[in-house]
Write an enzyme that holds these catalytic residues in place. Structure first.
Site, PDB file in Angstrom:
ATOM      1  N   THR A   1       0.871  -1.175   0.000  1.00 17.84           N
ATOM      2  CA  THR A   1       0.000   0.000   0.000  1.00 17.84           C
ATOM      3  C   THR A   1       0.905   1.221   0.000  1.00 17.84           C
ATOM      4  O   THR A   1       2.075   1.124   0.382  1.00 17.84           O
ATOM      5  CB  THR A   1      -0.879   0.037   1.260  1.00 17.84           C
ATOM      6  OG1 THR A   1      -0.008   0.137   2.385  1.00 17.84           O
ATOM      7  CG2 THR A   1      -1.734  -1.199   1.383  1.00 17.84           C
TER       8      THR A   1
ATOM      9  N   GLU B   1      -5.699  -3.639  -1.326  1.00 19.09           N
ATOM     10  CA  GLU B   1      -6.147  -4.758  -0.493  1.00 19.09           C
ATOM     11  C   GLU B   1      -7.274  -5.564  -1.139  1.00 19.09           C
ATOM     12  O   GLU B   1      -7.630  -6.636  -0.660  1.00 19.09           O
ATOM     13  CB  GLU B   1      -6.644  -4.223   0.859  1.00 19.09           C
ATOM     14  CG  GLU B   1      -5.537  -3.687   1.768  1.00 19.09           C
ATOM     15  CD  GLU B   1      -5.189  -2.226   1.531  1.00 19.09           C
ATOM     16  OE1 GLU B   1      -5.491  -1.715   0.426  1.00 19.09           O
ATOM     17  OE2 GLU B   1      -4.618  -1.601   2.429  1.00 19.09           O
TER      18      GLU B   1
ATOM     19  N   LYS C   1     -13.905  17.741  10.561  1.00 18.15           N
ATOM     20  CA  LYS C   1     -14.976  17.813  11.544  1.00 18.15           C
ATOM     21  C   LYS C   1     -15.017  19.237  12.091  1.00 18.15           C
ATOM     22  O   LYS C   1     -14.123  19.647  12.822  1.00 18.15           O
ATOM     23  CB  LYS C   1     -14.725  16.798  12.658  1.00 18.15           C
ATOM     24  CG  LYS C   1     -16.003  16.291  13.251  1.00 18.15           C
ATOM     25  CD  LYS C   1     -15.749  15.123  14.173  1.00 18.15           C
ATOM     26  CE  LYS C   1     -17.057  14.648  14.769  1.00 18.15           C
ATOM     27  NZ  LYS C   1     -16.841  13.683  15.833  1.00 18.15           N
TER      28      LYS C   1
ATOM     29  N   TRP D   1     -19.617  16.798  10.173  1.00 18.15           N
ATOM     30  CA  TRP D   1     -18.728  16.356   9.097  1.00 18.15           C
ATOM     31  C   TRP D   1     -18.843  17.239   7.854  1.00 18.15           C
ATOM     32  O   TRP D   1     -19.928  17.618   7.452  1.00 18.15           O
ATOM     33  CB  TRP D   1     -19.079  14.933   8.670  1.00 18.15           C
ATOM     34  CG  TRP D   1     -18.998  13.915   9.747  1.00 18.15           C
ATOM     35  CD1 TRP D   1     -20.042  13.241  10.308  1.00 18.15           C
ATOM     36  CD2 TRP D   1     -17.825  13.448  10.397  1.00 18.15           C
ATOM     37  NE1 TRP D   1     -19.568  12.383  11.268  1.00 18.15           N
ATOM     38  CE2 TRP D   1     -18.215  12.489  11.347  1.00 18.15           C
ATOM     39  CE3 TRP D   1     -16.463  13.760  10.284  1.00 18.15           C
ATOM     40  CZ2 TRP D   1     -17.320  11.825  12.168  1.00 18.15           C
ATOM     41  CZ3 TRP D   1     -15.567  13.091  11.102  1.00 18.15           C
ATOM     42  CH2 TRP D   1     -16.001  12.143  12.029  1.00 18.15           C
TER      43      TRP D   1
HETATM   44  P1  ADP Z   1      -3.362   3.145  -0.939  1.00 13.60           P
HETATM   45  O1  ADP Z   1      -2.250   2.216  -1.151  1.00 13.60           O
HETATM   46  O2  ADP Z   1      -3.043   4.578  -0.685  1.00 13.60           O
HETATM   47  O3  ADP Z   1      -4.483   2.630  -0.083  1.00 13.60           O
HETATM   48  P2  ADP Z   1      -4.817   2.375  -3.236  1.00 13.60           P
HETATM   49  O4  ADP Z   1      -4.433   2.607  -4.615  1.00 13.60           O
HETATM   50  O5  ADP Z   1      -4.974   1.041  -2.712  1.00 13.60           O
HETATM   51  O6  ADP Z   1      -3.859   3.226  -2.391  1.00 13.60           O
HETATM   52  O7  ADP Z   1      -6.067   3.288  -3.013  1.00 13.60           O
HETATM   53  C1  ADP Z   1      -7.235   2.894  -2.417  1.00 13.60           C
HETATM   54  C2  ADP Z   1      -7.971   4.116  -1.996  1.00 13.60           C
HETATM   55  O8  ADP Z   1      -8.220   5.012  -3.087  1.00 13.60           O
HETATM   56  C3  ADP Z   1      -9.338   3.806  -1.461  1.00 13.60           C
HETATM   57  O9  ADP Z   1      -9.268   3.338  -0.138  1.00 13.60           O
HETATM   58  C4  ADP Z   1     -10.034   5.154  -1.601  1.00 13.60           C
HETATM   59  O10 ADP Z   1      -9.709   6.017  -0.541  1.00 13.60           O
HETATM   60  C5  ADP Z   1      -9.432   5.714  -2.871  1.00 13.60           C
HETATM   61  N1  ADP Z   1     -10.356   5.457  -3.969  1.00 13.60           N
HETATM   62  C6  ADP Z   1     -10.330   4.450  -4.853  1.00 13.60           C
HETATM   63  N2  ADP Z   1     -11.358   4.536  -5.708  1.00 13.60           N
HETATM   64  C7  ADP Z   1     -12.089   5.615  -5.345  1.00 13.60           C
HETATM   65  C8  ADP Z   1     -13.303   6.226  -5.819  1.00 13.60           C
HETATM   66  N3  ADP Z   1     -13.971   5.758  -6.863  1.00 13.60           N
HETATM   67  N4  ADP Z   1     -13.739   7.330  -5.163  1.00 13.60           N
HETATM   68  C9  ADP Z   1     -13.074   7.834  -4.119  1.00 13.60           C
HETATM   69  N5  ADP Z   1     -11.928   7.303  -3.629  1.00 13.60           N
HETATM   70  C10 ADP Z   1     -11.452   6.209  -4.220  1.00 13.60           C
END
Ligand code: ADP
Length: 541
Positions: free
Chosen positions: A185, A330, A438, A443
């Protein structure tokens, strides 16, 4: 009573074998690091993956060992995906946009045995060579003619090694649960954590995501993953495209608007995938050059929230369907998508754009649910927010080396995203839990504010963060970058926002900046900005 069917494991080498027998003449087109176009066919990919597996054997790679790649989207990287995993080792894709210290941390954590590296990234590895003792050797992904001079040692040339091997290899009969891939990640909070995919999860993910319920690949499809192969396996497209026989177009290091337009036009790309900033870049280029993308029918967009203005522009200017997608490292990563459907088609355009800009519905196999602070499911009314949890056969059950155990409860993985789900099951991410603002106990969605700002034409990109405030604890401020040559008036931007968000959501400050920091996967680096601007409102009062 148990069923009496064969327990045949699904392996990545099965995808490779199937591509050879079903679609041997289907094309794979890559832009190389040297800038020229390379083409070959699935039959060639099969042959060379066999040679590469023989190379791994000669190098003494053991099953289960991690073999890393540091490479762009190109045919050699594709061969590495299949040869390493099919051989029984674990393909560990290193993110090329990481800083040297992060790279060093990840290589050591994974205990990589070898690293296959594209020539442009050699200096990055030279920087950390002394600190990565597990690495027994480096293979530079090029031919002898393009070998750079380097202090990396021992160091080999990819094509020279391949040329010494036969193009036959007996792919081992692995267990379905054998680890096939490793991806970290991006570590926006704390150290990066490793996610280990297995053959079963990778093949199931490819089968479902490539099906008509999701990406809808077939032999007529020409697909271009603009999302890097070093991050979450380019959304699995290197597995799903060969599984369904699609032509694959790999853009190499050039992911700017002009280069993408050229490839789309030359190769008749009809489906392409990437984060929103990629499509913003393409749109900016098309606007300024007047060039066209007639073959393109759909862009799949995830990794960050879809700006609704772009959904509409792509529909009305280019006749391209914008398909919002949600997923994460994940979750392999594909989990939900706003696929085209008869129900969507029947809606009027503005309502349809609203839904396309969400992350869509979960595909078969993936379950999603939102929970409140007391672990109770939240109603699906499109406005009540909750912490998003997910489960499914391609969702991780634990991180590499058992880190991050607090992310799992009752069979669910807690995503760290805050979301709403509507009555039809459409998911919309409203924030990451750590980005939520917040204000006086209420929110504010940074994502909604950022989207609203894009309706003001001079704004190129907007980023909203919560910063300290004496009265309200936290208030939003907005940072914007501007499109070149457009005149910008803060009052006009505020009018656009006022039409779209509640009055108390209005940012306390709007700051024009030259540039906004992004992670290697195109996400805004908000942690850094929150630190830089932490006292911005306090100082100005
Ligand atoms: P990281 O390794 O930073 O978690 P990832 O590439 O696995 O990066 O990113 C996953 C994250 O990207 C998600 O948990 C979410 O926050 C964001 N994300 C993915 N798709 C979307 C979407 N369609 N809208 C908003 N956020 C998104």
């Amino acid at each position: 009573m148990k069923g009496r069917m064969m327990q045949v494991p699904l392996l990545t080498s099965d995808i490779l074998k199937s591509a050879l027998s079903r679609y041997p003449r289907q094309e794979i087109v890559s832009r190389t690091n040297e800038g020229n176009i390379h083409r070959y066919q699935y039959a060639d990919m099969y042959r060379r993956s066999c040679q590469l597996a023989n190379v791994l054997e000669r190098l003494g790679v053991q099953s289960g060992e991690r073999v890393a790649t540091l490479a762009w989207n190109n045919y050699r990287h594709l061969e590495l995906y299949y040869a390493i995993s099919g051989f029984g080792a674990v393909v560990h894709t290193l993110n090329a946009r990481l800083f040297a210290e992060q790279l060093q941390y990840i290589i050591n954590h994974a205990e990589d045995a070898y690293i296959f590296v594209d020539a442009p990234f050699v200096p990055l590895l030279e920087e950390v060579r002394e600190q990565i003792p597990s690495v027994k050797g480096f293979i530079i992904n090029c031919d002898q003619h393009n070998m750079p001079s380097t202090s990396l040692s021992p160091c080999y040339c990819y094509e020279t090694l391949l040329a010494q091997e036969t193009d036959e290899f007996a792919w081992p009969a692995l267990e379905a649960s054998t680890a096939s891939g490793l991806c970290y990640t991006s570590g926006t909070t704390g150290n990066p954590k490793g996610v280990i995919y297995d053959h079963h999860s990778s093949v199931l993910h490819a089968m479902m995501s490539g099906s008509s319920q999701y990406l809808d690949f077939n032999e007529w499809s020409v697909v271009m993953p603009v999302v890097p192969m070093y991050h979450v396996c380019a959304w699995g497209v290197p597995f799903s495209a060969p599984l369904y026989g699609a032509k694959l177009v790999l853009p190499g290091p050039q992911m700017d608007g002009q280069s993408l337009q050229e490839l789309i036009e030359q190769e008749s790309v009809d489906k392409a995938y990437g984060v929103p900033t990629v499509w913003l870049g393409l749109h900016n280029y098309l606007e300024q050059s007047g060039k066209r993308i007639d073959s393109l029918k759909l862009v799949g967009v995830g990794g960050a929230a879809s700006p609704r203005t772009l959904v509409k522009l792509y529909a009305e200017l280019y006749d391209v369907y914008w398909m919002g997608i949600w997923g994460m490292t994940e979750t392999s990563p594909l989990a939900t998508a706003a696929i085209p459907s008869p129900q969507l088609e029947r809606l009027d355009a503005e309502q349809r754009y609203d839904l396309q800009a969400t992350a869509g519905r979960a595909m078969f196999g993936v379950e999603i649910e939102i929970f409140d602070a007391d672990d109770k499911p939240v109603i699906h009314d499109g406005t009540s927010r909750g912490n998003l949890r997910v489960k499914g056969p391609w969702v991780l059950s634990s991180y590499f080396k058992g880190e991050g155990d607090d992310s799992f409860s009752d069979g669910w993985f807690d995503t760290g995203d805050v979301a709403v789900i509507n009555a039809q099951g459409y998911l919309k991410i409203v924030d990451r839990s750590k980005d939520v603002i917040k204000s006086g106990g209420e929110w504010i969605s940074s994502v909604d504010l950022e989207n609203a700002a894009l309706n003001y034409a001079p704004v190129n990109e907007a980023c909203v963060i919560g910063v300290r405030h004496l009265k309200w604890d936290e208030r939003p401020i907005m940072l914007v970058t501007l499109k070149p040559g457009k005149s910008y008036v803060e009052g006009e931007l505020r009018e656009v926002l006022a039409d779209r968000v509640a009055k108390w959501w209005m940012p306390d400050a709007v700051i024009v900046v030259d540039d906004l920091p992004h992670t290697g996967t195109g996400k805004l680096r908000k942690v850094e900005l929150r630190q830089d601007y932490a006292d911005h409102l306090i100082e100005s009062t």
